[in-house]
Design an enzyme around this catalytic site. Sequence first.
Site, PDB file in Angstrom:
ATOM      1  N   LEU A  43      -1.136 -12.763   1.596  1.00  0.00           N
ATOM      2  CA  LEU A  43      -0.229 -13.097   2.692  1.00  0.00           C
ATOM      3  C   LEU A  43      -0.908 -13.908   3.778  1.00  0.00           C
ATOM      4  O   LEU A  43      -0.387 -14.930   4.223  1.00  0.00           O
ATOM      5  CB  LEU A  43       0.351 -11.815   3.284  1.00  0.00           C
ATOM      6  CG  LEU A  43       1.554 -11.290   2.516  1.00  0.00           C
ATOM      7  CD1 LEU A  43       1.924  -9.912   3.004  1.00  0.00           C
ATOM      8  CD2 LEU A  43       2.728 -12.250   2.671  1.00  0.00           C
ATOM      9  N   HIS A 266      -5.662   6.671   1.194  1.00  0.00           N
ATOM     10  CA  HIS A 266      -4.211   6.839   1.191  1.00  0.00           C
ATOM     11  C   HIS A 266      -3.842   8.204   0.616  1.00  0.00           C
ATOM     12  O   HIS A 266      -4.335   8.577  -0.441  1.00  0.00           O
ATOM     13  CB  HIS A 266      -3.571   5.721   0.372  1.00  0.00           C
ATOM     14  CG  HIS A 266      -2.122   5.548   0.645  1.00  0.00           C
ATOM     15  ND1 HIS A 266      -1.192   6.461   0.243  1.00  0.00           N
ATOM     16  CD2 HIS A 266      -1.446   4.565   1.290  1.00  0.00           C
ATOM     17  CE1 HIS A 266       0.009   6.044   0.636  1.00  0.00           C
ATOM     18  NE2 HIS A 266      -0.121   4.901   1.269  1.00  0.00           N
ATOM     19  N   ARG A 330      -1.780   8.664   7.899  1.00  0.00           N
ATOM     20  CA  ARG A 330      -2.459   8.712   6.604  1.00  0.00           C
ATOM     21  C   ARG A 330      -3.780   9.454   6.633  1.00  0.00           C
ATOM     22  O   ARG A 330      -4.078  10.240   5.743  1.00  0.00           O
ATOM     23  CB  ARG A 330      -2.694   7.281   6.117  1.00  0.00           C
ATOM     24  CG  ARG A 330      -1.400   6.624   5.756  1.00  0.00           C
ATOM     25  CD  ARG A 330      -1.618   5.223   5.264  1.00  0.00           C
ATOM     26  NE  ARG A 330      -0.332   4.679   4.845  1.00  0.00           N
ATOM     27  CZ  ARG A 330      -0.154   3.424   4.482  1.00  0.00           C
ATOM     28  NH1 ARG A 330      -1.171   2.581   4.489  1.00  0.00           N
ATOM     29  NH2 ARG A 330       1.035   3.003   4.104  1.00  0.00           N
ATOM     30  N   HIS A 401      -8.020   2.922  -0.064  1.00  0.00           N
ATOM     31  CA  HIS A 401      -6.863   2.054   0.001  1.00  0.00           C
ATOM     32  C   HIS A 401      -7.066   0.790   0.837  1.00  0.00           C
ATOM     33  O   HIS A 401      -6.839  -0.312   0.378  1.00  0.00           O
ATOM     34  CB  HIS A 401      -5.695   2.869   0.553  1.00  0.00           C
ATOM     35  CG  HIS A 401      -4.410   2.127   0.667  1.00  0.00           C
ATOM     36  ND1 HIS A 401      -3.854   1.475  -0.397  1.00  0.00           N
ATOM     37  CD2 HIS A 401      -3.567   1.955   1.709  1.00  0.00           C
ATOM     38  CE1 HIS A 401      -2.720   0.919  -0.006  1.00  0.00           C
ATOM     39  NE2 HIS A 401      -2.527   1.180   1.255  1.00  0.00           N
ATOM     40  N   GLU A 425      -6.764  -8.561   6.099  1.00  0.00           N
ATOM     41  CA  GLU A 425      -7.596  -7.377   5.886  1.00  0.00           C
ATOM     42  C   GLU A 425      -9.090  -7.712   5.907  1.00  0.00           C
ATOM     43  O   GLU A 425      -9.925  -6.832   6.111  1.00  0.00           O
ATOM     44  CB  GLU A 425      -7.218  -6.708   4.546  1.00  0.00           C
ATOM     45  CG  GLU A 425      -7.734  -5.281   4.412  1.00  0.00           C
ATOM     46  CD  GLU A 425      -7.333  -4.617   3.101  1.00  0.00           C
ATOM     47  OE1 GLU A 425      -6.365  -5.090   2.458  1.00  0.00           O
ATOM     48  OE2 GLU A 425      -7.973  -3.633   2.714  1.00  0.00           O
ATOM     49  N   LEU A 441       0.883  -5.480   6.009  1.00  0.00           N
ATOM     50  CA  LEU A 441       1.631  -6.695   5.686  1.00  0.00           C
ATOM     51  C   LEU A 441       1.868  -7.480   6.969  1.00  0.00           C
ATOM     52  O   LEU A 441       1.747  -8.698   7.010  1.00  0.00           O
ATOM     53  CB  LEU A 441       2.984  -6.327   5.055  1.00  0.00           C
ATOM     54  CG  LEU A 441       2.939  -5.712   3.668  1.00  0.00           C
ATOM     55  CD1 LEU A 441       4.342  -5.389   3.179  1.00  0.00           C
ATOM     56  CD2 LEU A 441       2.263  -6.656   2.689  1.00  0.00           C
TER      57      LEU A 441
END
Lengths: 638, 227, 248
Positions: A43, A266, A330, A401, A425, A441
């Site tokens: 992305l 996660h 999380r 994760h 990231e 995202l």
Amino acid sequence: MELNAKIPPGPLKDKWSFYKDHAKLVNPANRKKMDVIVIGTGLAGSAAAASLAEMGYNVKSFCFQDSARRAHSVAAQGGVNAAKNYKNDGDSVYRMFYDTIKGGDFRSREANVYRLAECSAQLIDQAVAQGVPFGREYGGYLNNRSFGGVQVSRTFYARGQTGQQLLLGSYQALMRQVAAKTVKLYTRHEMLDVVVIDGKARGVIVRNLDTGEIERHSAHTVILATGGFGKIYYLSTLAMGCNASAIWRAHKKGALMACPSWTQVHPTSLPQSGDYQSKLTLMSESLRNDGRIWVPLKPSENRKPNDIPESERDYYLERRYPAFGNLAPRDISSRAAKERIDAGFGVGPQRNAVYLDFSKAIKEQGKGRIKEKYGNLFDMYRKITATDAYVEPMMISPAAHFSMGGLWVDYELMTTIPGLFALGEANFADHGANRLGANSLLQACVDGYFIAPYTVSNYLAGEIKSERVPIDHQAFIDAEVQVRAQLSKLLEINGTKTADYFHKTLGKLLYDYCGLSRSKEGLIHAINEIKKLRADFYKDLKVPGDEDEMNGELEKAGRIGDYLEVAELMCLDALTRDESCGAHFREEYQTPEGEALRNDEKFCFVSAWKWRGEGQEELLIPEPLHFENVELAVRSYK
Amino acid sequence: MDNKNRASTLMRKTLMAVTGLFLCFFLVIHLLGNLQLLLPAEQAKASFNSYSQLLSGNIFIKIISYVLYASIVIHCLDALIITLKNKKTAGRYAVDNRGKASKWYSRNMGILGTLILIFLVFHFRDFWYQYKFGSLPKDESGHKDLYAIVVAAYHDWWYVLFYVLSMFALGYHLLHGFYSAARSLGLYHPKYVSWVRTFGTGYSYIITIGFAIIPIYIYLTQHVLWN
Amino acid sequence: MKLYLKIWRQSDAASEGKLVDYELDNVIPHMSFLEMMDTLNEQLVLKGDRPVEFDHDCREGICGQCGMMINGQAHGPIANLTTCQLHMREFKDGDTIYVEPFRALAFPIKRDLRVDRSAFDRIIMAGGFVSVNTGQAPEANGIPITHEQAESAFDSAACIGCGACVATCKNSSAALFTSAKISHLAKLPQGKMESRKRVLSMVKQMDEENFGHCSNTEACEVECPQQISVLNIARMNWEYSLSSVLKK
């Protein structure tokens, strides 16, 4: 060395506007003369490449996959957050900013996080315009779901494939530019080094993975959008090819790494079933909206889940965190699961899982409604485990994760090497010590679509006068020689162990000592073990084939060689942070109830690390965090 | 890759669909006419012969018949072009179980079509050619006695069998062809797609059984039972 | 369990390939098919042989990178599954398994089981996008889209581009792939605007890439991991005919 985050002046809510108003511009005629390299087509990468190409720069885009559409952003399931307040439930940019800062346990920069929340609404507009089919209400307006760690519904989703749909949007935008010849796309190319000339990033060395050919590419700026390195744990929710090599090699060329040990584990992944296993499949966190997490009250329970009566079940999240219950963030959910599993209450053949139970939701809402919401996830669960989760609870377990840590970047997303940017990231910026669900995202998209176009231009405005560097420049030659030497070195060892062996061994070490909980003793032990493992790697690795051909084992070996160095820094990073915050839980620093105990007096900073050469311990350069708009509070979800 | 001046793959399929559907329409008319052969012998003879006379003299029918010939030729040639291209583009496997994912007749339209074409050669020779260029006896009303030719043709059991088997080839061709044509022409609404599919199946059954029953009926009534 | 594998080995596009026999012991039913291949490769590496090259990445059925013809079926014997989601429990002890690459004229083999599917990217390049620049988007709720419309667009957009549709098609047609993108964008008001131009240029590119004709056998829908409907193909045909007729 002092780190300057270059935060714009003014009140928090005006900082980004101030920056945009004052950023330098490049006129369209000059843009054509400037080359931009973007590594990675997830992305952040595809959004940045497409956006910069639309502006008129010459872009070269690289990815190691066989198509730009396959970058691992594709696998994100649950959704993307945005402060649109469509639900009229009290959401706002400030509240989203606060949730994110708090979710990150007050270990991120206020200005960055505020900008993330501020740009979130615009991203939804952008995605809808590209044809992303977000979930809608019957009246035709966009729908939202809730996600862990917040009390409003601000998550936009496209069934359980939000990442895929957003990525297809940016991939299509990228391919539109490839067709317009403003982007040149190189698939199956892996970056092996960044070329620094006069202190500035001016190009890269890449390897064509199909032919083994080494190529040099020169540019005025290099953008790394290479994603996270959670695959370092071997068993993770990441793709097999995810790696740290691009950012690590940039690190060795002078870019600082920030908080590399902050890895999100996660809570809702499928448990490991055997040694042969190569990855842990993620089940979207959105399942926790309707699923209830429990373990049996009795340890080593042998009954089937449906045979265990309600009175003998321990809904431990609801018990410990009544306010957030199954939607606790999380890090907290994962740790709570690990606590139960370690205490002997784990379920499944390996006793390494907890139950995620939908029976109540199915009773209340009907199977049809649950199927509509999570049908594809239940299907996926059945495909992998051959179990029907409509009848029997799912078994889930924590898995590595997301890397909150990454290359240190300033407000402009530039690393400490001028001209080298890190997006998504790959950087450490917005999530602090723990990322909230559906913010990854968002961050990747916002970095690529809305921030890089301004900040990269601002940098390039100062480079208008620099000529294109020819690829026979000495710096390119040196970098290539080094890259070739590294490849040959791996091939020449000719030992007796496969690259995967080292990866698995390393992964286990990290899970045990630098995973959900860490201790001083454990970390010191791990550092020694990693050093030994690395020595063994260079003595006993076996890589068949040659470097001038397609060679999957050589690719793996190169990445694992880097992981073995990253891992040591991760442990060092965790060892030097004598507090617990977010995903970083040091056993020595916890409250009597077993919650994380922060030390704001001593550790309210970002740990940035400087490479000082082979065999030398890295240098810690702290970047103090200043909180002017929020009060540092104990992060409570009770 | 010099596809620039060629018709696109979709246009070729559209052409197949249009000609195919016209042939489907023709089959209905053809069957309706032929059903007269199922009448009692004397009545069938009079009615069928006068019907044949009617068809051969009508200018409108003549035009239709040219469209028909053209459709057959175009349908065959287009099929040939499509098949040749597909032969070139298709992947070939050492072990191939792809058939499990689809119906056998949908994958073998070319073979079924070829069988139908072979059948058509005999069919034209025995009836169309005879009627047009042969010296046919006249019946009581002065019409050419095509009925006698038909009855004579179905004298041998193997010839009847050939006809019936050919009708099954046609049936399977239609079973896929009819809805495939609707698909190629772009019918995508799920409701109407399922209607067309049901209709197409019914149509294929009726055409197959209708055409197959005639030679059997004539063979049994004219050659087995009365002789 | 023990397996007898016959795997296609080919060193590059230009050379001849052949099926090579391997035996693999101790295969565990819970293994995924790719983990079984990993196990084989590990043994090959330790023997000093070149491991089998195969495409894979996310291993959760969404990236679309993995794809093999297993016993003559795209992604193996189970319908609507990617190779990475196929588990060894679908096979029995002593089975012989044939593993071949996805084959088509448009998918040249790079090595062993890896094929070049860049033709798909070029089809998207030809028009599989909405022509909107970054930063120009109007308010997302500005144009209402009904729930059904959005869900239907999603159904078409879910394609992962794995190429199983082409591999399983007797003609190696890319109609399902191409039509899924055409339908996805045509079903949304944002994409509708350019739909006429899009369908013509994407189909043209599809033909130039040397994919075959669609014979409507519907095998593609059966093998598609995302169950993309063949009705997308019908929609493409309709849009194409309409656009060809109305073209100026």
